[in-house]
Design a protein around this motif. Structure first.
Motif, PDB file in Angstrom:
ATOM      1  N   UNK A   2      38.311  37.996  32.903  1.00 53.95           N
ATOM      2  CA  UNK A   2      37.180  37.376  33.599  1.00 53.95           C
ATOM      3  C   UNK A   2      36.464  36.402  32.680  1.00 53.95           C
ATOM      4  N   UNK A   3      36.298  36.809  31.431  1.00 54.70           N
ATOM      5  CA  UNK A   3      35.617  35.941  30.467  1.00 54.70           C
ATOM      6  C   UNK A   3      36.436  34.671  30.226  1.00 54.70           C
ATOM      7  N   UNK A   4      37.774  34.815  30.113  1.00 54.41           N
ATOM      8  CA  UNK A   4      38.650  33.660  29.898  1.00 54.41           C
ATOM      9  C   UNK A   4      38.614  32.711  31.102  1.00 54.41           C
ATOM     10  N   UNK A   5      38.357  33.297  32.299  1.00 53.96           N
ATOM     11  CA  UNK A   5      38.294  32.478  33.511  1.00 53.96           C
ATOM     12  C   UNK A   5      36.929  31.823  33.681  1.00 53.96           C
ATOM     13  N   UNK A   6      36.050  32.030  32.731  1.00 54.48           N
ATOM     14  CA  UNK A   6      34.777  31.333  32.736  1.00 54.48           C
ATOM     15  C   UNK A   6      33.598  32.121  33.278  1.00 54.48           C
ATOM     16  N   UNK A   7      33.789  33.379  33.612  1.00 55.20           N
ATOM     17  CA  UNK A   7      32.661  34.174  34.120  1.00 55.20           C
ATOM     18  C   UNK A   7      31.731  34.546  32.971  1.00 55.20           C
ATOM     19  N   UNK A   8      30.434  34.499  33.226  1.00 60.47           N
ATOM     20  CA  UNK A   8      29.455  34.888  32.209  1.00 60.47           C
ATOM     21  C   UNK A   8      29.381  36.393  32.086  1.00 60.47           C
ATOM     22  N   UNK A   9      28.670  36.872  31.064  1.00 60.80           N
ATOM     23  CA  UNK A   9      28.625  38.324  30.840  1.00 60.80           C
ATOM     24  C   UNK A   9      28.009  39.120  31.992  1.00 60.80           C
ATOM     25  N   UNK A  10      26.949  38.576  32.601  1.00 58.12           N
ATOM     26  CA  UNK A  10      26.293  39.309  33.687  1.00 58.12           C
ATOM     27  C   UNK A  10      27.222  39.365  34.905  1.00 58.12           C
ATOM     28  N   UNK A  11      27.851  38.198  35.210  1.00 59.83           N
ATOM     29  CA  UNK A  11      28.744  38.152  36.365  1.00 59.83           C
ATOM     30  C   UNK A  11      29.936  39.099  36.147  1.00 59.83           C
TER      31      UNK A  11
END
Lengths: 551, 354
Positions: free
Chosen positions: A173-182
């Motif tokens: 998810x992080x690699x796909x650009x999602x922020x920590x909260x999302x």
């Protein structure tokens, strides 16, 4: 094995049977009477009973949701972010788990009394209000205090789950650009949903057991839930209303049984009481400057749940008149009284000796039960497991009533002895002990035991020589966890603590009801908290409360 | 003698009277020996028992009383367990039922002794000092002895209620200015709050209580919460305060004052009895004799309790009943049904919302 089953069945089923019998009896425990349904008829033709159901549902529902949300956020911050001082913060967050409910309640009475509560007066002046905004003597007040208290309990489950889960999806998810909260909202929390559901269900059900806080905050306002109404039926109703107490007790037992079965179904038979866990190195999210916000959130919770109420009580413990915060009122007299009053001193030593002894016995018996149910082919093992699980569904005050009836009618003079207190503690501690030891037993390979049995040892010899030494560290942690539970117990033991068998938590509760001793109560609460925190720190050194595995 | 409740019903039953008459007959007549001879005899036997366990007496009063007793009777220890009357009642019942009797002496209000006597859990014994006590503070039935007077009245937070604004009579509590500022012990059941409300009802009628109920009173189940609220100023008045609580708070420096309205305060008997099969029966009798003696009652007065023996002047003004008008005390000790009915009536007056 039959002996173990008989002992366990006696400890748990006898009081339960007496509770049922009592609810169908016209008289008080052990006195001549007749069979009747009148207690149930009286209870269920009274509108107040339905009000109790409604209040209880509202209390535990609101409390569970409120506390669950806070606990989840705190657990995520501690387990999955680079928030500074996480080790310290974790300790601060779980402290309320070890604070007697009565201390929290008294602290919040000082803060949010309708007219003179420190916080109320401050907010009134700050906001220019006509009258102070809060009234702690209300259902809302009970929900508030109990929510803050149960955050730490839920936090322990959530933080362990967050540390134990696979982090690869979050990395994706992080690699796909999602922020920590999302990522937390869409990946992390849904992944531990079964734990959230299980622990929340557990907290929900145990909240029906609520006692001290509803007694102190609910009774003055006439707000009744199961715990304080059953207590009031025995302590305050005139004449003493054992019929209502037992009818409500059996109803509550049935309700909790039903809810526990729903929980069991929902979770596919899994239990969520494993406190020790496997070692994982979880993915830590870098929050940048936002980490100071998360630090502030954790500190804010600590301030609300511990700092504010406990500081009121600590200050009160050094005052000659509780509530009069003036230099000329400062005294050490309350602490001197604890040391010099024989009854209180006995309460302290009994708490340590009986609580410690009962915790050790419970863990020993629990280990044997866990071994029988998980490692042997004993025919009655499922029945044994079920019996040990039953006290989960019995609230403390109901268990107390059942055991009082049981041991009063028994032709053995146990009442008024320390031994009876040990029996009471072992009975209510068995479900926790068995779940704890079963969880640990799962992690032990069976090879050594099999080898022992192959070489002709009996199951008892194998248990003593092989299993027990392997379980020793987990047992030590279990003893401390149970000790903390026992040392805080009021609802179960209040009907048993007598002259010579005083317990600190019961004295604390009893003195809080008397006219002039709130300073002494505060000092007692501080001492009891110190005893518990010491036990907690010891338990943490032994790996309990799910911290060490992450470091 | 026949006391009537406000609803006119006689509160003494013939059956009860017969029972108490029988009990009274079974009490050993102490007249044959003087009080001094009795205590000497009991002390001799008590020395072998070594101690006594008393329920219903605790700090801060216990220490000085216990010290004086031990000085008078060396070798005898006093162990006391302080709890409410209803808790003591349940504890004695449990002890008697299981045959493991721990408590020797019970100190409590009349209804506790009554219940225990009804169940046969009291060893009938009455102090030889009875003639020296105020008759209205002596228990009927011959199974218990007087201990002290329980004095109840209103108390104020002096910071919130200056002397000029203090209620002078009970009707002053109906002043609209006091609405929402008063607290009371829950009057249901047999506690002090119920007793005082019953006295007010007997003196001023049920209508007075109904008007009082409209004053938005805070009712607490325990005096601890109310007293703490009074001290902090949460409540301006505690209308069912016990004199001993106020003495302790005042002496600690709290801004509280015990008021004695012109139209009366309540003083009722607080009694002591000996448990059946008490483990230390001679020490229990020695205690009963000593605590009702001149020395024992003077000691009670010295620590601030209201002694019920004639001529004993208490050290604290709250406990001083000289020149004070007393409210009628509705006798409840021989008719438990009266208490049930009263509880129902107070439930309707104070707790049923219209």
């Amino acid at each position: 094995m039959n002996l173990v089953t008989v002992v366990v069945a006696f400890l748990i089923l006898f009081p339960l049977a007496m509770l049922l019998y009592g609810s169908l009896w016209t008289s008080r425990p052990g006195f001549p009477g007749a069979f009747t349904f009148e207690n149930y008829v009286a209870a269920y033709t009274d509108f107040e009973t339905y009000q109790i159901f409604f209040n209880t549902a509202l209390l535990i529902g609101a409390k569970t949701i409120f506390a669950g949300m806070i606990a989840l956020v705190l657990a995520w911050i501690i387990a999955r972010t680079d928030t500074p001082y996480r080790r310290l913060l974790e300790t601060l967050i779980i402290i309320p788990f070890f604070i007697p409910g009565i201390l929290e309640a008294i602290g919040w009475i000082m803060l949010l009394s309708p007219k003179t509560g420190t916080l109320n007066v401050f907010l009134k002046e700050l906001l220019g209000l006509d009258k102070p905004p809060f009234n702690i003597y209300s259902l809302g007040g009970i929900i508030w205090v109990m929510s803050l208290g149960s955050v730490s309990f839920l936090f322990l489950f959530f933080v362990t789950a967050l540390r134990s889960m696979d982090a690869s999806l979050e990395e994706a998810a992080a690699l796909s650009g999602a922020g920590p909260i999302r990522t937390a909202l869409t990946i992390t929390f849904p992944m531990i949903a079964p734990v959230i559901l299980g622990a929340s269900m557990f907290s929900f059900i145990r909240a029906m057991d609520a006692f001290e806080v509803p007694v102190l905050l609910g009774l003055p306002a006439g707000v009744f839930v199961f715990g304080n109404r059953i207590y009031a039926a025995i302590e305050y109703d005139f004449p003493v209303n054992y019929g209502l107490a037992t009818a409500l007790g059996v109803s509550l037992f049935a309700l909790m049984m039903a809810l526990l079965m729903v929980q069991h179904r929902l979770l596919g038979g899994k239990e969520f009481f494993v406190i020790t866990g496997k070692g994982y190195k979880p993915q830590v999210v870098s929050l940048g400057r936002f980490k100071y916000v998360t630090l502030a959130i954790c500190l804010g919770y600590f301030l609300l749940a511990t700092g504010l109420p406990v500081s009121q009580v600590i200050v009160g413990s050094f005052l000659r008149v509780f509530g009069m915060t003036q230099w000329d009122m400062v005294t050490l007299e309350n602490y001197k009284t604890i040391m010099s009053d024989a009854s209180l001193w006995r309460g302290l030593t009994n708490t340590v000796m009986v609580g410690g002894g009962a915790a050790l016995l419970t863990i020993l018996l629990s280990s044997i039960v866990a071994y029988i149910t998980m490692r042997t082919q004993y025919e009655g093992r499922k029945m044994l497991d079920l019996i040990c699980w039953l006290p989960n569904a019995i609230p403390g005050i109901v268990a107390g009533v059942g055991m009082l009836w049981a041991y009063i009618t028994l032709p053995v003079p146990l009442y008024g002895t320390l031994f009876l207190l040990v029996i009471v503690f072992v009975t209510v501690g068995l479900p926790i002990g068995v779940r704890l030891m079963s969880g640990v037993m799962v992690q032990l390979g069976p090879e050594l035991e099999e080898s022992s049995l192959v070489h002709g040892a009996s199951w008892a010899q194998t248990f003593r020589k092989i299993v027990l030494p392997l379980l020793r560290p987990a047992m030590a942690a279990g003893v401390l966890i149970l000790f903390v539970n026992f040392s805080r117990a009021v609802s179960t033991t209040i009907l048993f603590a007598a002259h010579g068998t005083e317990l600190l938590a019961v004295s604390l509760f009893r003195y809080s009801q008397s006219g002039t001793r709130l300073g002494l109560v505060s000092a007692l609460a501080v001492v009891l908290t110190l005893v518990n925190v010491t036990a907690m720190l010891l338990a943490r050194r032994l790996g309990a409360f799910g911290q060490e595995e992450t470091r | 003698m026949s006391t009537k409740t406000p609803d006119g019903r006689k509160c003494r039953l013939a059956l009860s009277a017969m029972l108490w008459a029988c009990l009274a007959q079974s009490v050993p007549a102490p007249a044959a020996e003087s009080p001094a001879q009795l205590t000497a005899k009991y002390y001799q036997a008590a020395k072998k028992e070594g101690k006594i366990v008393i329920y219903g007496l605790g700090p801060p009063f216990l220490g000085p009383i216990s010290d004086t007793f031990k000085k008078r009777y060396p070798g005898i220890q006093i162990e006391a367990f302080d709890e409410s009357g209803r808790e003591t009642r349940e504890r004695i019942i449990a002890e008697q039922k299981t045959g493991r009797v721990i408590g020797d002496v019970v100190i409590a209000g009349p209804s506790v002794h009554q219940t225990l006597a009804d169940l046969g859990f009291i060893e009938p014994y009455q102090s030889s000092q009875i003639p020296n006590f105020l008759p209205e503070l002596v228990p009927d039935g011959g199974f218990a002895s007087p201990f002290r007077a329980s004095v109840f009245s209103m108390a104020t937070n002096t910071k919130l209620v200056p002397a000029a604004d203090e209620p002078k009579v009970w009707a002053d509590l109906l002043n609209p200015k006091l609405k929402g500022k008063m607290a009371s012990d829950d009057p249901r059941g047999s506690g002090g709050g119920g007793g005082l409300m019953a006295s007010l009802e007997a003196a001023f009628g049920t209508e007075f209580l109904q008007k009082l109920a409209a004053q938005d009173i805070f009712f607490g189940k325990d005096t601890g919460t109310i007293l703490a609220g009074l001290v902090r100023g949460e409540h301006a008045l505690f209308i069912t305060a016990s004199h001993d609580d106020i003495i302790v708070a005042r002496k600690s420096g709290a801004p509280v004052k015990f008021l004695k309205p012109k139209d009366g305060i309540r003083a009722a008997g607080n009694f002591q009895s000996i448990a059946k099969n008490a483990p230390h029966p001679n020490t229990a009798k020695l205690w009963v004799e000593w605590s009702t003696s001149e020395e024992g009652q003077q000691m009670l007065g010295k620590v601030g309790l209201a002694a019920s023996r004639k001529g004993v002047v208490p050290a604290e003004p709250e406990a001083d009943l000289r020149g004070v008008k007393l409210l009628p005390v509705v006798q409840t000790r021989q008719d438990m049904n009266y208490l049930k009915e009263r509880t129902k009536r107070f439930e309707t007056i104070f707790f049923k919302k219209n």
